[in-house]
Scaffold this motif. Structure first.
Motif, short mmCIF file in Angstrom:
data_model
loop_
_atom_site.label_atom_id
_atom_site.label_comp_id
_atom_site.label_asym_id
_atom_site.label_seq_id
_atom_site.Cartn_x
_atom_site.Cartn_y
_atom_site.Cartn_z
N LYS A 38 -5.53 -2.46 -4.60
CA LYS A 38 -6.75 -1.69 -4.37
C LYS A 38 -6.43 -0.29 -3.87
O LYS A 38 -7.08 0.69 -4.26
N ASP A 39 -5.41 -0.19 -3.01
CA ASP A 39 -5.04 1.09 -2.42
C ASP A 39 -3.83 1.73 -3.11
O ASP A 39 -3.49 2.88 -2.83
N ASN A 40 -3.14 0.94 -3.97
CA ASN A 40 -1.92 1.38 -4.65
C ASN A 40 -0.85 1.80 -3.63
O ASN A 40 -0.22 2.85 -3.75
N VAL A 41 -0.67 0.96 -2.63
CA VAL A 41 0.30 1.24 -1.57
C VAL A 41 1.21 0.03 -1.37
O VAL A 41 0.74 -1.11 -1.33
N PHE A 42 2.50 0.32 -1.27
CA PHE A 42 3.48 -0.69 -0.88
C PHE A 42 3.65 -0.58 0.63
O PHE A 42 3.79 0.52 1.16
N LYS A 43 3.65 -1.73 1.31
CA LYS A 43 3.94 -1.75 2.74
C LYS A 43 5.27 -2.47 2.91
O LYS A 43 5.41 -3.64 2.57
N VAL A 44 6.25 -1.75 3.45
CA VAL A 44 7.57 -2.31 3.69
C VAL A 44 7.69 -2.53 5.20
O VAL A 44 7.57 -1.59 5.98
N LEU A 45 7.90 -3.79 5.61
CA LEU A 45 7.98 -4.13 7.03
C LEU A 45 9.38 -4.53 7.42
O LEU A 45 10.02 -5.34 6.72
N SER A 46 9.85 -3.99 8.54
CA SER A 46 11.20 -4.27 9.00
C SER A 46 11.26 -5.62 9.73
O SER A 46 10.26 -6.07 10.28
N LYS A 47 12.44 -6.22 9.74
CA LYS A 47 12.64 -7.47 10.47
C LYS A 47 12.66 -7.23 11.98
O LYS A 47 12.22 -8.07 12.75
N THR A 48 13.20 -6.09 12.38
CA THR A 48 13.25 -5.74 13.80
C THR A 48 12.55 -4.40 14.00
O THR A 48 12.45 -3.60 13.08
N GLY A 49 12.10 -4.15 15.20
CA GLY A 49 11.49 -2.86 15.52
C GLY A 49 10.05 -2.70 15.09
O GLY A 49 9.44 -1.68 15.38
N TYR A 50 9.53 -3.66 14.36
CA TYR A 50 8.11 -3.67 13.97
C TYR A 50 7.69 -2.42 13.21
O TYR A 50 6.58 -1.94 13.36
N GLN A 51 8.56 -1.88 12.38
CA GLN A 51 8.26 -0.68 11.61
C GLN A 51 7.54 -1.05 10.31
O GLN A 51 7.86 -2.05 9.67
N GLU A 52 6.56 -0.21 9.95
CA GLU A 52 5.87 -0.36 8.67
C GLU A 52 5.98 0.97 7.94
O GLU A 52 5.62 2.02 8.49
#
Length: 189
Positions: free
Chosen positions: A87-101
Protein backbone atom coordinates in the motif's frame (compact mmCIF):
# COMPACT_ATOMS: atom_id res chain seq x y z
CA UNK A 1 -4.79 -22.51 57.47
CA UNK A 2 -6.48 -19.15 56.86
CA UNK A 3 -3.47 -17.26 58.27
CA UNK A 4 -1.07 -19.20 56.04
CA UNK A 5 -3.24 -18.44 53.01
CA UNK A 6 -3.35 -14.73 53.87
CA UNK A 7 0.42 -14.60 54.43
CA UNK A 8 1.17 -16.43 51.17
CA UNK A 9 -1.33 -14.21 49.34
CA UNK A 10 0.38 -11.09 50.71
CA UNK A 11 3.94 -12.08 49.74
CA UNK A 12 3.08 -13.53 46.36
CA UNK A 13 0.94 -10.44 45.73
CA UNK A 14 3.75 -8.03 46.59
CA UNK A 15 6.16 -9.86 44.31
CA UNK A 16 3.68 -10.29 41.47
CA UNK A 17 2.53 -6.66 41.70
CA UNK A 18 5.93 -5.52 40.42
CA UNK A 19 5.53 -7.70 37.33
CA UNK A 20 1.86 -6.79 37.00
CA UNK A 21 2.80 -3.11 36.96
CA UNK A 22 5.43 -3.72 34.26
CA UNK A 23 2.99 -5.80 32.20
CA UNK A 24 0.19 -3.25 32.50
CA UNK A 25 2.34 -0.23 31.57
CA UNK A 26 4.00 -1.97 28.62
CA UNK A 27 0.67 -3.48 27.55
CA UNK A 28 -0.89 -0.01 27.54
CA UNK A 29 1.98 1.36 25.45
CA UNK A 30 1.68 -1.52 22.99
CA UNK A 31 -2.07 -0.94 22.72
CA UNK A 32 -1.57 2.69 21.69
CA UNK A 33 1.60 2.25 19.60
CA UNK A 34 -0.09 3.00 16.27
CA UNK A 35 -1.35 6.35 17.59
CA UNK A 36 1.91 7.53 19.18
CA UNK A 37 4.73 8.53 16.81
CA UNK A 38 7.60 7.96 19.26
CA UNK A 39 6.58 4.31 19.73
CA UNK A 40 6.83 3.33 16.07
CA UNK A 41 8.43 5.41 13.31
CA UNK A 42 5.78 6.90 11.02
CA UNK A 43 5.56 5.55 7.48
CA UNK A 44 7.53 7.71 5.06
CA UNK A 45 6.19 8.60 1.62
CA UNK A 46 7.51 6.56 -1.27
CA UNK A 47 6.84 6.62 -4.99
CA UNK A 48 3.70 4.79 -6.07
CA UNK A 49 3.87 1.77 -8.35
CA UNK A 50 1.34 0.35 -10.75
CA UNK A 51 2.83 -3.13 -11.18
CA UNK A 52 5.11 -5.49 -9.33
CA UNK A 53 7.71 -5.13 -12.10
CA UNK A 54 8.42 -1.62 -10.77
CA UNK A 55 9.40 -2.89 -7.30
CA UNK A 56 13.14 -3.14 -6.63
CA UNK A 57 14.77 -6.44 -5.73
CA UNK A 58 15.61 -7.54 -2.21
CA UNK A 59 19.27 -7.33 -3.22
CA UNK A 60 18.85 -3.63 -4.07
CA UNK A 61 17.09 -3.01 -0.73
CA UNK A 62 19.90 -4.66 1.25
CA UNK A 63 22.59 -2.89 -0.77
CA UNK A 64 21.03 0.48 0.14
CA UNK A 65 20.66 -0.44 3.80
CA UNK A 66 24.22 -1.75 4.13
CA UNK A 67 25.59 1.34 2.35
CA UNK A 68 24.20 3.53 5.16
CA UNK A 69 26.74 2.07 7.59
CA UNK A 70 24.27 1.49 10.40
CA UNK A 71 26.21 -0.22 13.24
CA UNK A 72 23.32 -2.60 14.04
CA UNK A 73 23.02 -3.74 10.39
CA UNK A 74 26.43 -4.65 8.94
CA UNK A 75 25.31 -7.78 7.08
CA UNK A 76 22.24 -9.84 6.23
CA UNK A 77 22.89 -11.85 9.43
CA UNK A 78 22.08 -8.68 11.45
CA UNK A 79 18.59 -8.41 9.93
CA UNK A 80 15.66 -9.73 11.95
CA UNK A 81 13.09 -9.32 9.18
CA UNK A 82 12.17 -7.40 6.07
CA UNK A 83 8.55 -6.34 5.63
CA UNK A 84 7.15 -4.99 2.41
CA UNK A 85 4.10 -2.72 2.57
CA UNK A 86 2.48 -2.74 -0.89
CA UNK A 87 0.00 0.00 0.00
CA UNK A 88 2.85 2.37 0.86
CA UNK A 89 5.50 0.77 -1.42
CA UNK A 90 7.97 0.71 1.46
CA UNK A 91 10.33 -1.99 2.65
CA UNK A 92 10.94 -2.02 6.41
CA UNK A 93 14.25 -3.61 7.38
CA UNK A 94 14.49 -4.38 11.12
CA UNK A 95 17.73 -5.15 12.93
CA UNK A 96 18.15 -8.06 15.33
CA UNK A 97 19.83 -5.80 17.88
CA UNK A 98 19.49 -2.10 18.59
CA UNK A 99 15.84 -1.97 17.51
CA UNK A 100 16.66 -0.11 14.28
CA UNK A 101 14.13 0.22 11.48
CA UNK A 102 15.22 1.29 8.02
CA UNK A 103 12.51 2.27 5.55
CA UNK A 104 13.41 1.86 1.88
CA UNK A 105 11.49 3.15 -1.14
CA UNK A 106 10.16 0.16 -3.10
CA UNK A 107 10.63 1.90 -6.46
CA UNK A 108 14.07 3.47 -6.14
CA UNK A 109 15.72 1.46 -3.38
CA UNK A 110 16.55 4.75 -1.65
CA UNK A 111 16.70 4.77 2.16
CA UNK A 112 13.88 7.01 3.35
CA UNK A 113 14.42 6.88 7.11
CA UNK A 114 16.40 5.24 9.88
CA UNK A 115 14.76 5.23 13.30
CA UNK A 116 14.51 3.32 16.57
CA UNK A 117 11.50 1.00 17.06
CA UNK A 118 10.47 1.75 20.64
CA UNK A 119 7.51 -0.60 20.29
CA UNK A 120 9.96 -3.50 19.89
CA UNK A 121 11.81 -2.48 23.05
CA UNK A 122 8.48 -2.23 24.86
CA UNK A 123 7.41 -5.65 23.58
CA UNK A 124 10.68 -7.21 24.77
CA UNK A 125 10.15 -5.68 28.22
CA UNK A 126 6.51 -6.85 28.19
CA UNK A 127 7.35 -10.48 27.48
CA UNK A 128 10.62 -10.43 29.51
CA UNK A 129 12.72 -11.17 26.39
CA UNK A 130 14.90 -8.20 27.32
CA UNK A 131 16.07 -10.07 30.44
CA UNK A 132 16.81 -13.43 28.83
CA UNK A 133 15.28 -16.24 26.85
CA UNK A 134 14.93 -18.25 30.09
CA UNK A 135 12.94 -15.42 31.70
CA UNK A 136 10.67 -15.28 28.66
CA UNK A 137 10.10 -19.03 28.50
CA UNK A 138 9.89 -19.89 32.21
CA UNK A 139 9.40 -16.79 34.38
CA UNK A 140 6.52 -15.38 32.33
CA UNK A 141 4.40 -18.54 32.68
CA UNK A 142 5.24 -18.66 36.41
CA UNK A 143 4.03 -15.07 36.75
CA UNK A 144 0.79 -16.06 35.03
CA UNK A 145 0.33 -18.97 37.45
CA UNK A 146 1.11 -16.69 40.41
CA UNK A 147 -1.48 -14.15 39.24
CA UNK A 148 -4.06 -16.92 38.84
CA UNK A 149 -3.25 -18.21 42.35
CA UNK A 150 -3.58 -14.65 43.67
CA UNK A 151 -7.03 -14.35 42.13
CA UNK A 152 -8.16 -17.65 43.64
CA UNK A 153 -6.67 -16.95 47.08
CA UNK A 154 -8.04 -13.39 47.02
CA UNK A 155 -11.53 -14.69 46.31
CA UNK A 156 -11.30 -17.24 49.10
CA UNK A 157 -9.86 -14.68 51.53
CA UNK A 158 -12.81 -12.43 50.73
CA UNK A 159 -15.45 -15.15 50.90
CA UNK A 160 -14.37 -16.92 54.11
CA UNK A 161 -15.34 -14.03 56.45
CA UNK A 162 -18.66 -13.58 54.62
CA UNK A 163 -19.47 -17.28 54.94
CA UNK A 164 -18.45 -17.30 58.60
CA UNK A 165 -20.72 -14.31 59.35
CA UNK A 166 -23.59 -15.95 57.51
CA UNK A 167 -23.06 -19.17 59.45
CA UNK A 168 -22.86 -17.26 62.76
CA UNK A 169 -26.03 -15.30 61.96
CA UNK A 170 -27.82 -18.49 60.96
CA UNK A 171 -26.84 -20.11 64.26
CA UNK A 172 -27.86 -16.99 66.20
CA UNK A 173 -31.24 -16.88 64.45
CA UNK A 174 -31.88 -20.58 64.99
CA UNK A 175 -30.74 -20.31 68.63
CA UNK A 176 -33.05 -17.34 69.20
CA UNK A 177 -35.90 -19.18 67.51
CA UNK A 178 -35.25 -22.24 69.67
CA UNK A 179 -35.29 -20.12 72.82
CA UNK A 180 -38.51 -18.42 71.72
CA UNK A 181 -40.17 -21.76 71.04
CA UNK A 182 -38.94 -23.12 74.36
CA UNK A 183 -40.29 -20.03 76.15
CA UNK A 184 -43.66 -20.25 74.38
CA UNK A 185 -43.82 -23.96 75.10
CA UNK A 186 -43.09 -23.33 78.75
CA UNK A 187 -45.78 -20.65 78.98
CA UNK A 188 -48.37 -22.92 77.36
CA UNK A 189 -48.02 -25.53 80.09
Amino acid sequence: MFRVLRSAHRWVGLTASVFLLILSVTGFLLAIKSRVAWMRPPMTDAQRVSSSAEIVSMERVMTSVLARGIPEIRSLADVDRIDYRPKDNVFKVLSKTGYQEVQVDGSTGEVLSVAVRNDQITEDIHDLSIVSKVAHEYALPLIAVALGALAISGISISLVPVLRRRKYRSRAVSSAASKKIATEDHLDR
